[in-house]
Structures are given as structure tokens and as C-alpha cells.
Design a protein around this motif. Structure first.
Motif, PDB file in Angstrom:
ATOM      1  N   GLU A   1       0.985  -0.776   0.108  1.00  0.00           N
ATOM      2  CA  GLU A   1      -0.073   0.242  -0.315  1.00  0.00           C
ATOM      3  C   GLU A   1       0.780   1.120  -0.351  1.00  0.00           C
ATOM      4  N   LEU A   2       1.855   1.374   0.778  1.00  0.00           N
ATOM      5  CA  LEU A   2       2.969   2.478   0.749  1.00  0.00           C
ATOM      6  C   LEU A   2       3.238   2.980  -1.001  1.00  0.00           C
ATOM      7  N   LEU A   3       3.773   1.722  -1.345  1.00  0.00           N
ATOM      8  CA  LEU A   3       4.179   1.635  -2.628  1.00  0.00           C
ATOM      9  C   LEU A   3       3.834   2.244  -4.188  1.00  0.00           C
ATOM     10  N   ARG A   4       1.963   1.926  -3.401  1.00  0.00           N
ATOM     11  CA  ARG A   4       0.987   2.476  -4.763  1.00  0.00           C
ATOM     12  C   ARG A   4       0.592   3.765  -4.336  1.00  0.00           C
ATOM     13  N   SER A   5       0.827   3.360  -2.744  1.00  0.00           N
ATOM     14  CA  SER A   5       0.739   4.972  -2.749  1.00  0.00           C
ATOM     15  C   SER A   5       1.830   6.749  -3.389  1.00  0.00           C
ATOM     16  N   PHE A   6       2.659   5.884  -3.197  1.00  0.00           N
ATOM     17  CA  PHE A   6       3.467   6.739  -3.726  1.00  0.00           C
ATOM     18  C   PHE A   6       3.742   7.045  -4.880  1.00  0.00           C
ATOM     19  N   GLY A   7       3.122   6.167  -5.361  1.00  0.00           N
ATOM     20  CA  GLY A   7       3.699   5.452  -6.808  1.00  0.00           C
ATOM     21  C   GLY A   7       2.125   7.125  -7.081  1.00  0.00           C
ATOM     22  N   GLN A   8       1.039   6.519  -6.966  1.00  0.00           N
ATOM     23  CA  GLN A   8      -0.130   8.161  -7.257  1.00  0.00           C
ATOM     24  C   GLN A   8       0.148   9.452  -6.749  1.00  0.00           C
ATOM     25  N   PHE A   9       0.915   9.599  -5.513  1.00  0.00           N
ATOM     26  CA  PHE A   9       1.195  10.899  -5.444  1.00  0.00           C
ATOM     27  C   PHE A   9       2.224  11.095  -6.275  1.00  0.00           C
ATOM     28  N   TRP A  10       3.313  10.875  -6.755  1.00  0.00           N
ATOM     29  CA  TRP A  10       4.129  10.973  -7.985  1.00  0.00           C
ATOM     30  C   TRP A  10       3.327  11.293  -9.312  1.00  0.00           C
ATOM     31  N   GLN A  11       2.202  10.218  -9.938  1.00  0.00           N
ATOM     32  CA  GLN A  11       1.513  10.341 -10.831  1.00  0.00           C
ATOM     33  C   GLN A  11       0.565  11.950 -10.775  1.00  0.00           C
TER      34      GLN A  11
ATOM     35  N   GLU B   1      -6.032  15.852  -1.039  1.00  0.00           N
ATOM     36  CA  GLU B   1      -6.625  14.980  -0.250  1.00  0.00           C
ATOM     37  C   GLU B   1      -6.732  13.428  -0.589  1.00  0.00           C
ATOM     38  N   THR B   2      -6.498  14.072  -2.238  1.00  0.00           N
ATOM     39  CA  THR B   2      -6.708  12.801  -3.280  1.00  0.00           C
ATOM     40  C   THR B   2      -5.269  11.741  -3.070  1.00  0.00           C
ATOM     41  N   ALA B   3      -4.278  12.546  -3.397  1.00  0.00           N
ATOM     42  CA  ALA B   3      -3.541  12.376  -3.386  1.00  0.00           C
ATOM     43  C   ALA B   3      -1.981  11.670  -2.464  1.00  0.00           C
ATOM     44  N   PHE B   4      -2.020  13.378  -1.218  1.00  0.00           N
ATOM     45  CA  PHE B   4      -1.226  12.805  -0.554  1.00  0.00           C
ATOM     46  C   PHE B   4      -1.907  12.363   0.207  1.00  0.00           C
ATOM     47  N   ARG B   5      -2.985  12.253   0.858  1.00  0.00           N
ATOM     48  CA  ARG B   5      -3.625  12.249   2.808  1.00  0.00           C
ATOM     49  C   ARG B   5      -3.207  10.404   2.002  1.00  0.00           C
ATOM     50  N   PRO B   6      -3.370   9.785   1.478  1.00  0.00           N
ATOM     51  CA  PRO B   6      -3.090   8.174   1.466  1.00  0.00           C
ATOM     52  C   PRO B   6      -1.331   8.062   1.484  1.00  0.00           C
ATOM     53  N   ALA B   7      -1.054   9.323   0.636  1.00  0.00           N
ATOM     54  CA  ALA B   7       0.351   8.575   1.425  1.00  0.00           C
ATOM     55  C   ALA B   7       0.590   8.356   1.870  1.00  0.00           C
ATOM     56  N   ALA B   8       0.149   9.744   3.205  1.00  0.00           N
ATOM     57  CA  ALA B   8       0.618  10.011   4.643  1.00  0.00           C
ATOM     58  C   ALA B   8       0.054   8.461   5.454  1.00  0.00           C
ATOM     59  N   GLN B   9      -1.290   8.615   4.882  1.00  0.00           N
ATOM     60  CA  GLN B   9      -1.548   7.281   5.987  1.00  0.00           C
ATOM     61  C   GLN B   9      -0.984   6.066   5.764  1.00  0.00           C
ATOM     62  N   ALA B  10      -0.879   5.772   4.971  1.00  0.00           N
ATOM     63  CA  ALA B  10      -0.149   4.403   4.551  1.00  0.00           C
ATOM     64  C   ALA B  10       1.685   4.510   4.974  1.00  0.00           C
ATOM     65  N   LEU B  11       2.328   5.636   4.870  1.00  0.00           N
ATOM     66  CA  LEU B  11       3.314   5.650   5.422  1.00  0.00           C
ATOM     67  C   LEU B  11       2.675   5.829   7.467  1.00  0.00           C
ATOM     68  N   TRP B  12       2.185   6.316   7.872  1.00  0.00           N
ATOM     69  CA  TRP B  12       2.260   6.590   9.466  1.00  0.00           C
ATOM     70  C   TRP B  12       1.781   5.295   9.175  1.00  0.00           C
ATOM     71  N   ASN B  13       1.038   4.025   8.772  1.00  0.00           N
ATOM     72  CA  ASN B  13       0.166   3.328   9.503  1.00  0.00           C
ATOM     73  C   ASN B  13       1.749   1.989   9.432  1.00  0.00           C
TER      74      ASN B  13
ATOM     75  N   LEU C   1       3.100   9.029  19.301  1.00  0.00           N
ATOM     76  CA  LEU C   1       2.025  10.008  18.494  1.00  0.00           C
ATOM     77  C   LEU C   1       0.752   9.116  17.618  1.00  0.00           C
ATOM     78  N   SER C   2      -0.180   9.611  18.198  1.00  0.00           N
ATOM     79  CA  SER C   2      -1.042   9.021  17.190  1.00  0.00           C
ATOM     80  C   SER C   2      -0.993   9.203  15.409  1.00  0.00           C
ATOM     81  N   VAL C   3      -1.644   8.193  15.047  1.00  0.00           N
ATOM     82  CA  VAL C   3      -1.416   8.137  13.652  1.00  0.00           C
ATOM     83  C   VAL C   3      -2.268   9.348  12.659  1.00  0.00           C
ATOM     84  N   ASP C   4      -3.500   9.029  13.622  1.00  0.00           N
ATOM     85  CA  ASP C   4      -4.313  10.126  13.198  1.00  0.00           C
ATOM     86  C   ASP C   4      -3.614  11.458  12.909  1.00  0.00           C
ATOM     87  N   GLU C   5      -2.763  12.004  14.455  1.00  0.00           N
ATOM     88  CA  GLU C   5      -1.794  13.236  14.847  1.00  0.00           C
ATOM     89  C   GLU C   5      -0.843  13.507  13.620  1.00  0.00           C
TER      90      GLU C   5
END
Length: 199
Positions: free
Chosen positions: A56-66, A101-113, A157-161
């Protein structure tokens, strides 16, 4: 004057981000840099590369780049200079909050998860330090960042924070935003050498 200070702040944050992304240190960003950074994070967090979190991290990083290259790679050569990056990041995230929200939040969420190794919704200091090491952040700046973000001093630190801090780092023009400290003291005198960040 206020606008100038805000521009200096957001550009400094983007310069730091460019330094993180330029994995082969050639002064430009390419898709390979983005995926290499994701792979470094996975390795430093000691996550299996075929795990759902890693994929999921690699997928979301690719989405961010696109999304990012769609905003600023006008000649479609797949390369981004520091100057293009500054302008593109601002257009992609500050001027277009929906883009974050579309491209960068998913990358952040995947990173902290991924950093949340035991899936309890929090990231401990040790996990946070491993994330920073993957990004090339110094131990001192990692310590500063954790202290600034851990406002209640409970050692987690909470993931949401952290997702919120990530958003503030990349989008906020407020000099007092807590997320400005995500990578420690980005205002230290010698962090920028004129062409790239020295991390």
C-alpha cells in the motif's frame, strides 16, 4: 512582509522535501526516486516487502508521483527540478486542498500505518526515529521533531496526529503550525547549500 515570510516558510519546507526525495542525489526527482524512498522506509521499518502495508505504501507513493507530475511536468520528461518542485508542490497542495486529500493524504496514511508496527493507532519514538532515518533526518532533528509533536509527553504519537502534522508541513503557511516541526529544525542555518538540502 507577511506574504514574503509565508513564501520563505513554505519554500524551505519544500526544499527539505526535495532533499528527502532525491535519492540518487543528482539534483532532480524522478519516479525511481519516489519508489526508492518508499522502499527505504519499508526496509528501515523492517517490514516485509510483500506485506499489505508495504504494498500500500508503494502504491500510494506512485499515486502521489503521478498526481504531482500531472501538475508540473509540462514537457513530460518525467524529471522535476528543485524550482519546478517548489511551484508544483504549492499548486498541488496549497492552492488545491482537494489535491492533497486525493493524492497526498493516502501516502501519509500509508506511511504512518506502516510505522505503527503493532496496529494500536500510535507510533512510538523508536518507530518515529526509524522513519526519520529512512528520510535522512539527523538523530538530533528526529529528537526535536518528536518532542515538538508529542505535546502531552506520553512517548507516543497517534497516527491521526501524524497525518495531520504531515498535512500541515506540506500545506500550511502558518509559522506556528505544529506540523512545521515534522522533520525537526528545518530552519537551521546550514541545511540548504543553494542547490539541495543537506540532511
Amino acid at each position: 512582509m507577511v506574504e514574503l515570510l509565508q513564501r520563505d516558510l513554505i519554500e524551505r519546507k519544500y526544499d527539505v522535501c526535495f532533499g528527502h526525495g532525491d535519492q540518487n542525489d543528482d539534483g532532480i526527482l524522478e519516479m525511481a526516486d519516489c519508489i526508492a524512498l518508499g522502499a527505504r522506509v519499508i526496509a528501515y521499518l523492517e517490514e516485509p516487502f510483500d506485506s499489505p502495508k508495504a504494498l500500500e505504501l508503494l502504491r500510494s507513493f506512485g499515486q502521489f508521483w503521478q498526481h504531482l507530475t500531472g501538475k508540473l511536468d509540462a514537457d513530460h520528461d518525467g524529471k522535476i527540478t528543485p524550482e519546478e518542485f517548489r511551484e508544483g508542490m504549492r499548486q498541488a497542495w496549497v492552492d488545491d486542498p482537494g489535491g492533497f486529500e486525493t493524492a497526498f493524504r493516502p501516502a501519509a496514511q500509508a506511511l504512518w500505518n506502516l510505522c505503527d508496527k503493532n496496529d494500536n493507532g500510535t507510533v512510538a519514538a523508536e518507530e518515529f526515529a526509524r522513519f526519520h532515518k529512512a528520510f535522512g533526518t539527523s538523530e538530533e532533528n528526529s529528537r526535536i521533531a518528536f518532542e515538538k509533536l508529542d505535546t502531552n509527553g506520553n512517548g507516543n504519537l497517534s497516527v491521526d496526529e501524524l497525518v495531520d502534522a504531515w498535512k500541515e508541513f506540506y500545506t500550511s503557511l502558518d509559522p506556528d503550525a505544529r506540523g512545521n516541526w515534522l522533520f525537526g529544525d528545518i530552519w537551521e542555518k546550514d541545511i540548504w547549500d543553494g542547490t539541495k538540502v543537506k540532511l
